[in-house]
Design an enzyme around this catalytic site. Structure first.
Site, PDB file in Angstrom:
ATOM      1  CD  GLU A 198      -2.616  -1.308   2.548  1.00  0.00           C
ATOM      2  OE1 GLU A 198      -3.658  -1.977   2.587  1.00  0.00           O
ATOM      3  OE2 GLU A 198      -2.115  -0.787   3.570  1.00  0.00           O
ATOM      4  CG  MET A 254      -7.713  -5.677  11.490  1.00  0.00           C
ATOM      5  SD  MET A 254      -6.751  -7.168  11.085  1.00  0.00           S
ATOM      6  CE  MET A 254      -6.115  -7.623  12.694  1.00  0.00           C
ATOM      7  CG  ASP A 311     -12.821  -8.277   2.955  1.00  0.00           C
ATOM      8  OD1 ASP A 311     -13.641  -8.317   3.892  1.00  0.00           O
ATOM      9  OD2 ASP A 311     -11.671  -7.808   3.082  1.00  0.00           O
TER      10      ASP A 311
END
Length: 264
Positions: free
Chosen positions: A12, A193, A217
């Site tokens: 990322e 998270m 997702d």
């Protein structure tokens, strides 16, 4: 402004570090901090690793050691609501730790001794992130994402959401779990998270922050399917182009403000 950009996964942040002008690396606390200019913005990029403790440590270090004035967290998340789809973009309005439960001493989700369950993100940064995301979808999306990847992940008309993001030290891949969180946290749009830990640090240190996530997702039993492929081929490209647009817009706003202050 000195902008701290945190990512949880190497993929990322790779493009952002490569785009830095005159970058140099400092290692502290087992993390590599890359300092340089990103599209004329003084920036520090760092990989936090995964989880709330890792994110909190990284955010604190950015402020206390590297002197960042604003923090931006980029990454992926699971959908927190059935209307949110893979490839959509979420900009946090507020964040909550969904695994924080000190009841009956404190209400569920409340961070003890703060009186807060939800930590608000900076509204101005959030607005600029939304603007940057719109520009990305309008001008960059068609060429930035490979057609094969669009087909594989069903990316056709991604949407942008602003709302509640929930963080916890759990990779959620259970429909019953996400449905329970959705019922307990009205307005939930994404689960991840790290973000709420960064939010608490920034709240306590008085640092404006923003969190932007690409939905990877649906936080159900299929959540782990092709996860890393999505991060590499889709989410990393989203992060690069949206941060680029954000920096260019921010630099433009700074220049305009300077001209107005000078009476130009």
């Amino acid at each position: 402004m000195r902008l701290g950009i945190i990512s949880a996964l190497y993929e990322e942040q790779q493009g952002l570090v490569e785009a830095m002008q005159s970058p140099y690396k400092l290692i502290h606390g087992q993390r590599e901090y890359w300092l340089g200019q990103l599209w004329e913005i003084d920036a520090v990029c760092v990989l936090s690793r995964i989880g709330k403790v890792a994110a909190a440590m990284t955010a604190t270090t950015l402020v206390e050691k590297f002197g960042v004035t604003h923090i931006l967290f980029t990454g992926v998340a699971g959908a927190g609501d059935k209307t949110v789809q893979v490839g959509d973009i979420v900009v946090a309005e507020s964040l909550v730790q969904h695994d924080m439960d000190a009841s009956p001493l404190f209400p569920r989700f409340e961070v003890p001794l703060t009186g807060l369950t939800h930590f608000p993100a900076d509204h101005q940064l959030g607005t600029r992130l939304v603007d940057a995301a719109h520009l990305f979808l309008e001008s960059d999306f068609a060429s930035a994402i490979d057609p094969l990847e669009k087909a594989v992940f069903g990316l056709s008309r991604p949407r942008i959401y602003r709302g509640l993001v929930a963080s916890g030290d759990q990779f959620i891949n259970d429909a019953e779990h996400i449905n329970g969180l959705n019922a307990a946290l009205p307005g939930l749009v994404a689960v991840e998270m790290e973000g709420a830990a960064v939010a608490q640090v920034c709240y306590e240190l008085g640092v404006p922050f923003g969190v932007i996530r690409t939905i990877s997702d649906n936080a159900n039993e299929n959540a782990a399917h092709d996860f890393m492929r999505f991060v590499k081929s889709v989410a990393a490209r989203y992060a690069f182009h949206i941060v680029r647009r954000f920096c260019l817009e921010t630099e433009g706003a700074v220049i305009q403000s300077s001209r107005e202050s000078a009476g130009v």
